[in-house]
Design an enzyme around this catalytic site. Sequence first.
Site, short mmCIF file in Angstrom:
data_model
loop_
_atom_site.label_atom_id
_atom_site.label_comp_id
_atom_site.label_asym_id
_atom_site.label_seq_id
_atom_site.Cartn_x
_atom_site.Cartn_y
_atom_site.Cartn_z
N ASN A 110 64.31 70.13 67.18
CA ASN A 110 65.59 70.29 66.48
C ASN A 110 65.40 69.92 65.01
OD1 ASN A 110 68.47 70.61 66.17
ND2 ASN A 110 68.65 68.38 66.20
N HIS A 112 67.65 68.43 61.79
CA HIS A 112 68.91 67.72 61.55
C HIS A 112 69.00 67.35 60.08
CE1 HIS A 112 72.43 65.40 62.64
NE2 HIS A 112 71.97 64.42 61.88
N SER A 139 65.40 65.82 58.98
CA SER A 139 64.47 65.35 60.00
C SER A 139 64.22 66.47 61.01
CB SER A 139 65.05 64.15 60.77
OG SER A 139 65.40 63.11 59.90
N ASP A 148 70.31 63.49 68.71
CA ASP A 148 69.59 63.36 67.44
C ASP A 148 68.68 62.13 67.44
OD1 ASP A 148 70.86 65.66 66.43
OD2 ASP A 148 72.57 64.49 65.73
C1 GAR Z 1 71.32 73.10 59.15
O1 GAR Z 1 71.60 72.30 58.04
C2 GAR Z 1 70.82 72.25 60.31
O2 GAR Z 1 70.02 71.18 59.89
C3 GAR Z 1 72.11 71.77 60.89
O3 GAR Z 1 72.95 72.89 60.87
C4 GAR Z 1 72.60 73.70 59.75
C5 GAR Z 1 72.40 75.10 60.26
O4 GAR Z 1 72.25 75.99 59.19
N1 GAR Z 1 71.93 71.26 62.24
C6 GAR Z 1 72.61 70.25 62.74
O5 GAR Z 1 73.47 69.67 62.13
C7 GAR Z 1 72.22 69.88 64.15
N2 GAR Z 1 72.69 68.56 64.48
P1 GAR Z 1 71.74 77.47 59.46
O6 GAR Z 1 72.60 78.04 60.59
O7 GAR Z 1 72.00 78.17 58.16
O8 GAR Z 1 70.29 77.42 59.83
#
Ligand code: GAR
Length: 204
Positions: A110, A112, A139, A148
């Site tokens: 994942n 984060h 991360s 997480d």
């Molecule tokens: C990203 O910033 C990712 O790190 C976060 O969602 C966004 C997705 O962007 N993920 C989380 O918060 C998971 N806990 P994207 O759809 O443009 O790749």
Amino acid sequence: MDKPLDIVVLISGGGSNLQSIIDQVAAKKLNARICAVISNIADAYGLQRAKDAHIDTIIINHHDYNSRAEFDDQLIQKIEYYNPDLIVLAGFMRILSDEFVNHFHAKMINIHPSLLPKYRGLHTHKRALESGDKEHGLSIHYVSTELDGGPLILQKSIAVLADDTEETLAKRVLVEEHSAYPKVIQWFAEKRIQLIDNQVILDN
Ligand code: GAR
């Protein structure tokens, strides 16, 4: 060259991380094959990105299932059809059951948007700003049953600027995400990374 790493990518939203993976595969900098993109949100823009790249797309809408267990069972079945080497969560905003996580033990990662263990969960950029943090970042970690909380693979930090807003900070973190995630997936493709006794071992 080694056999490409077969991956299934799970998304819920815009899919800009998915796009960076697609682009790095196309540029032959990432030796992977994206077997399928699965979304729990029917109109996630990331699904369009996958279609444009001729990748199989699957929607598993969590509202169609009576319980998390049923949803997760369906997700397991769809993923297993492709028998991937690695499952890549890229903005997948569903909490997964312990059964699901254990089923794919050491095969699921994942990304984060915080320097874990700081700011698990949502609104990470806002929380970093409110805390007056001087640095923030991302991360990449193995997924464990703790939200997480799995073993860390890579972190990248950036400076928080005096005039940063949630939006500007999110944007700069995302830019770093787009280079970091394909890099880590390539480590898997090169078989440089292992999880042994909950410790991440990275060969140079
Ligand atoms: C990203 O910033 C990712 O790190 C976060 O969602 C966004 C997705 O962007 N993920 C989380 O918060 C998971 N806990 P994207 O759809 O443009 O790749």
